[in-house]
Write a protein that holds these residues in place. Structure first.
Motif, PDB file in Angstrom:
ATOM      1  N   VAL A  77       0.848  -1.200   0.000  1.00  0.00           N
ATOM      2  CA  VAL A  77       0.000   0.000   0.000  1.00  0.00           C
ATOM      3  C   VAL A  77       0.881   1.246   0.000  1.00  0.00           C
ATOM      4  CG1 VAL A  77      -1.900  -1.180   1.188  1.00  0.00           C
ATOM      5  CG2 VAL A  77      -0.243   0.133   2.524  1.00  0.00           C
ATOM      6  N   ARG A  78       0.309   2.361  -0.410  1.00  0.00           N
ATOM      7  CA  ARG A  78       1.051   3.622  -0.437  1.00  0.00           C
ATOM      8  C   ARG A  78       0.450   4.671   0.496  1.00  0.00           C
ATOM      9  NH1 ARG A  78       0.665   5.959  -5.522  1.00  0.00           N
ATOM     10  NH2 ARG A  78      -1.189   4.733  -5.850  1.00  0.00           N
ATOM     11  N   HIS A  79      -0.611   4.310   1.211  1.00  0.00           N
ATOM     12  CA  HIS A  79      -1.301   5.231   2.125  1.00  0.00           C
ATOM     13  C   HIS A  79      -1.689   4.465   3.380  1.00  0.00           C
ATOM     14  CE1 HIS A  79      -2.160   6.343  -2.076  1.00  0.00           C
ATOM     15  NE2 HIS A  79      -1.968   7.566  -1.656  1.00  0.00           N
ATOM     16  N   LEU A  80      -1.470   5.089   4.533  1.00  0.00           N
ATOM     17  CA  LEU A  80      -1.849   4.468   5.798  1.00  0.00           C
ATOM     18  C   LEU A  80      -2.705   5.436   6.604  1.00  0.00           C
ATOM     19  CD1 LEU A  80       1.662   3.129   6.932  1.00  0.00           C
ATOM     20  CD2 LEU A  80      -0.195   1.759   5.946  1.00  0.00           C
ATOM     21  N   PRO A  81      -3.919   5.038   6.968  1.00  0.00           N
ATOM     22  CA  PRO A  81      -4.668   5.849   7.924  1.00  0.00           C
ATOM     23  C   PRO A  81      -3.913   5.853   9.250  1.00  0.00           C
ATOM     24  CG  PRO A  81      -6.092   4.222   6.868  1.00  0.00           C
ATOM     25  CD  PRO A  81      -4.682   3.885   6.509  1.00  0.00           C
ATOM     26  N   VAL A  82      -3.890   6.992   9.914  1.00  0.00           N
ATOM     27  CA  VAL A  82      -3.217   7.120  11.203  1.00  0.00           C
ATOM     28  C   VAL A  82      -4.305   7.134  12.267  1.00  0.00           C
ATOM     29  CG1 VAL A  82      -1.661   8.514  12.609  1.00  0.00           C
ATOM     30  CG2 VAL A  82      -1.340   8.408  10.118  1.00  0.00           C
ATOM     31  N   LEU A  83      -4.281   6.106  13.135  1.00  0.00           N
ATOM     32  CA  LEU A  83      -5.334   5.940  14.129  1.00  0.00           C
ATOM     33  C   LEU A  83      -4.797   6.087  15.539  1.00  0.00           C
ATOM     34  CD1 LEU A  83      -7.263   2.847  12.704  1.00  0.00           C
ATOM     35  CD2 LEU A  83      -7.748   5.270  12.330  1.00  0.00           C
ATOM     36  N   ASP A  84      -5.548   6.807  16.348  1.00  0.00           N
ATOM     37  CA  ASP A  84      -5.303   6.909  17.786  1.00  0.00           C
ATOM     38  C   ASP A  84      -6.521   6.254  18.433  1.00  0.00           C
ATOM     39  OD1 ASP A  84      -4.455   7.540  20.306  1.00  0.00           O
ATOM     40  OD2 ASP A  84      -4.943   9.670  20.174  1.00  0.00           O
ATOM     41  N   GLY A  85      -6.401   4.974  18.732  1.00  0.00           N
ATOM     42  CA  GLY A  85      -7.569   4.209  19.169  1.00  0.00           C
ATOM     43  C   GLY A  85      -8.511   4.066  17.980  1.00  0.00           C
ATOM     44  N   GLN A  86      -9.753   4.475  18.155  1.00  0.00           N
ATOM     45  CA  GLN A  86     -10.731   4.431  17.064  1.00  0.00           C
ATOM     46  C   GLN A  86     -10.774   5.739  16.272  1.00  0.00           C
ATOM     47  OE1 GLN A  86     -12.630   1.773  16.095  1.00  0.00           O
ATOM     48  NE2 GLN A  86     -11.478   0.593  17.583  1.00  0.00           N
ATOM     49  N   ARG A  87     -10.063   6.763  16.745  1.00  0.00           N
ATOM     50  CA  ARG A  87     -10.105   8.084  16.120  1.00  0.00           C
ATOM     51  C   ARG A  87      -9.070   8.189  15.011  1.00  0.00           C
ATOM     52  NH1 ARG A  87      -8.182  13.562  17.539  1.00  0.00           N
ATOM     53  NH2 ARG A  87      -6.732  12.552  18.954  1.00  0.00           N
ATOM     54  N   GLY A 110      -4.962  18.285  -2.731  1.00  0.00           N
ATOM     55  CA  GLY A 110      -3.658  18.012  -3.328  1.00  0.00           C
ATOM     56  C   GLY A 110      -3.161  16.629  -2.958  1.00  0.00           C
ATOM     57  N   SER A 111      -4.083  15.682  -2.873  1.00  0.00           N
ATOM     58  CA  SER A 111      -3.760  14.323  -2.457  1.00  0.00           C
ATOM     59  C   SER A 111      -4.200  13.341  -3.527  1.00  0.00           C
ATOM     60  CB  SER A 111      -4.480  14.011  -1.136  1.00  0.00           C
ATOM     61  OG  SER A 111      -4.164  12.712  -0.690  1.00  0.00           O
ATOM     62  N   ASP A 112      -3.723  12.123  -3.413  1.00  0.00           N
ATOM     63  CA  ASP A 112      -4.142  11.091  -4.357  1.00  0.00           C
ATOM     64  C   ASP A 112      -4.937   9.991  -3.665  1.00  0.00           C
ATOM     65  OD1 ASP A 112      -2.007   9.992  -2.980  1.00  0.00           O
ATOM     66  OD2 ASP A 112      -1.123   9.028  -4.734  1.00  0.00           O
ATOM     67  N   ALA A 113      -5.502  10.336  -2.495  1.00  0.00           N
ATOM     68  CA  ALA A 113      -6.323   9.362  -1.772  1.00  0.00           C
ATOM     69  C   ALA A 113      -7.241  10.069  -0.792  1.00  0.00           C
ATOM     70  CB  ALA A 113      -5.435   8.373  -1.014  1.00  0.00           C
ATOM     71  N   VAL A 114      -8.403   9.461  -0.561  1.00  0.00           N
ATOM     72  CA  VAL A 114      -9.339   9.932   0.460  1.00  0.00           C
ATOM     73  C   VAL A 114      -9.882   8.719   1.210  1.00  0.00           C
ATOM     74  CG1 VAL A 114     -10.047  12.072  -0.670  1.00  0.00           C
ATOM     75  CG2 VAL A 114     -11.276   9.977  -1.166  1.00  0.00           C
ATOM     76  N   LEU A 115     -10.122   8.914   2.490  1.00  0.00           N
ATOM     77  CA  LEU A 115     -10.691   7.858   3.317  1.00  0.00           C
ATOM     78  C   LEU A 115     -12.209   7.896   3.218  1.00  0.00           C
ATOM     79  CD1 LEU A 115      -8.356   8.332   6.393  1.00  0.00           C
ATOM     80  CD2 LEU A 115      -8.266   6.487   4.699  1.00  0.00           C
ATOM     81  N   VAL A 116     -12.837   6.771   3.514  1.00  0.00           N
ATOM     82  CA  VAL A 116     -14.297   6.656   3.500  1.00  0.00           C
ATOM     83  C   VAL A 116     -14.740   6.131   4.864  1.00  0.00           C
ATOM     84  CG1 VAL A 116     -16.298   5.594   2.387  1.00  0.00           C
ATOM     85  CG2 VAL A 116     -14.262   6.146   1.019  1.00  0.00           C
ATOM     86  N   ALA A 117     -15.753   6.782   5.436  1.00  0.00           N
ATOM     87  CA  ALA A 117     -16.254   6.386   6.752  1.00  0.00           C
ATOM     88  C   ALA A 117     -17.761   6.186   6.719  1.00  0.00           C
ATOM     89  CB  ALA A 117     -15.901   7.452   7.791  1.00  0.00           C
ATOM     90  N   ASP A 118     -18.221   5.329   7.605  1.00  0.00           N
ATOM     91  CA  ASP A 118     -19.652   5.087   7.785  1.00  0.00           C
ATOM     92  C   ASP A 118     -19.957   5.332   9.260  1.00  0.00           C
ATOM     93  OD1 ASP A 118     -22.280   4.350   7.446  1.00  0.00           O
ATOM     94  OD2 ASP A 118     -21.873   2.198   7.375  1.00  0.00           O
ATOM     95  N   HIS A 119     -20.689   6.399   9.552  1.00  0.00           N
ATOM     96  CA  HIS A 119     -21.003   6.798  10.917  1.00  0.00           C
ATOM     97  C   HIS A 119     -19.742   6.919  11.781  1.00  0.00           C
ATOM     98  CE1 HIS A 119     -24.875   5.212   9.439  1.00  0.00           C
ATOM     99  NE2 HIS A 119     -25.337   6.270  10.098  1.00  0.00           N
ATOM    100  N   GLY A 120     -18.696   7.537  11.223  1.00  0.00           N
ATOM    101  CA  GLY A 120     -17.467   7.783  11.953  1.00  0.00           C
ATOM    102  C   GLY A 120     -16.473   6.634  11.976  1.00  0.00           C
ATOM    103  N   ARG A 121     -16.836   5.488  11.458  1.00  0.00           N
ATOM    104  CA  ARG A 121     -15.937   4.323  11.430  1.00  0.00           C
ATOM    105  C   ARG A 121     -15.343   4.172  10.036  1.00  0.00           C
ATOM    106  NH1 ARG A 121     -17.944  -0.313  10.012  1.00  0.00           N
ATOM    107  NH2 ARG A 121     -16.432  -1.947   9.807  1.00  0.00           N
ATOM    108  N   LEU A 122     -14.012   4.107   9.950  1.00  0.00           N
ATOM    109  CA  LEU A 122     -13.362   3.949   8.645  1.00  0.00           C
ATOM    110  C   LEU A 122     -13.747   2.619   8.021  1.00  0.00           C
ATOM    111  CD1 LEU A 122      -9.702   5.262   9.049  1.00  0.00           C
ATOM    112  CD2 LEU A 122     -11.658   6.383   7.992  1.00  0.00           C
ATOM    113  N   VAL A 123     -14.139   2.673   6.743  1.00  0.00           N
ATOM    114  CA  VAL A 123     -14.532   1.447   6.048  1.00  0.00           C
ATOM    115  C   VAL A 123     -13.782   1.249   4.739  1.00  0.00           C
ATOM    116  CG1 VAL A 123     -16.823   1.305   7.087  1.00  0.00           C
ATOM    117  CG2 VAL A 123     -16.517   2.599   4.960  1.00  0.00           C
ATOM    118  N   GLY A 124     -13.032   2.269   4.291  1.00  0.00           N
ATOM    119  CA  GLY A 124     -12.323   2.108   3.033  1.00  0.00           C
ATOM    120  C   GLY A 124     -11.481   3.304   2.678  1.00  0.00           C
ATOM    121  N   ILE A 125     -10.807   3.174   1.548  1.00  0.00           N
ATOM    122  CA  ILE A 125      -9.986   4.237   0.992  1.00  0.00           C
ATOM    123  C   ILE A 125     -10.179   4.236  -0.518  1.00  0.00           C
ATOM    124  CG2 ILE A 125      -7.950   2.731   0.846  1.00  0.00           C
ATOM    125  CD1 ILE A 125      -6.227   5.227   1.429  1.00  0.00           C
ATOM    126  N   VAL A 126     -10.244   5.424  -1.090  1.00  0.00           N
ATOM    127  CA  VAL A 126     -10.304   5.572  -2.538  1.00  0.00           C
ATOM    128  C   VAL A 126      -9.020   6.275  -2.949  1.00  0.00           C
ATOM    129  CG1 VAL A 126     -11.496   6.615  -4.504  1.00  0.00           C
ATOM    130  CG2 VAL A 126     -12.829   5.731  -2.581  1.00  0.00           C
TER     131      VAL A 126
END
Length: 156
Positions: A50-60, A116-132
């Motif tokens: 992968v080339r992108h990592l979500p950065v999580l602090d617990g569930q946030r 100015g990015s090549d990716a966006v995160l996708v969330a459902d009711h505040g919970r990450l569910v994917g990346i585009v």
């Protein structure tokens, strides 16, 4: 005299030419914590493809760390392979305002362009569910399969 309007039905292939992000997003998320070193982030990216990592602090979700940013910072650090870098993932992560699952491909493209990015995160009711990613957008426009059904992209 009333004017009669004729409404032509759209051909089936053009009825939904702006699909939901859920139809093109990658659901296999690989995340990292903000305290992780940049070399750990790069190793994780290389080992998982992968080339992108979500950065999580617990569930946030704090943001998104991008491979190019990690490489740039490591290249500028003293010592071989950036071993002397005082930075952590949290220091270089980009803020992320996730799209909702009801948003469309065009929303993802606009968000990427504005950030100015090549990716966006996708969330459902505040919970990450994917990346585009930009690659996902291209696959979608080309009419290819969803990213979870194709081979991982070549990291070269």
């Amino acid at each position: 005299m009333a004017t009669r309007r004729i409404h032509l039905a759209a051909p089936p292939e053009s009825v939904d030419d702006d699909p939901l992000v859920t139809e093109m997003m990658t659901t296999r998320l690989v995340a990292i914590v903000p305290a992780a070193s940049l070399s750990t982030a790069l190793h994780l990216m290389a080992s998982t493809g992968v080339r992108h990592l979500p950065v999580l602090d617990g569930q946030r979700c704090l943001g998104l760390v991008v491979e190019a940013d990690v490489v740039r910072c490591l290249a500028q650090a003293p010592g071989p392979f950036g071993e002397g870098s005082p930075l952590s993932v949290g220091d270089i992560c980009r803020p992320a305002d996730p799209l909702t699952v009801r948003m469309r491909r065009s929303d993802a493209a606009r968000r990427m362009e504005a950030a100015g990015s090549d990716a966006v995160l996708v969330a459902d009711h505040g919970r990450l569910v994917g990346i585009v990613t930009a690659t996902d957008l291209i696959r979608s426009l080309a009419g290819r399969a969803t990213p979870d059904t194709v081979e991982p992209e070549d990291p070269r």
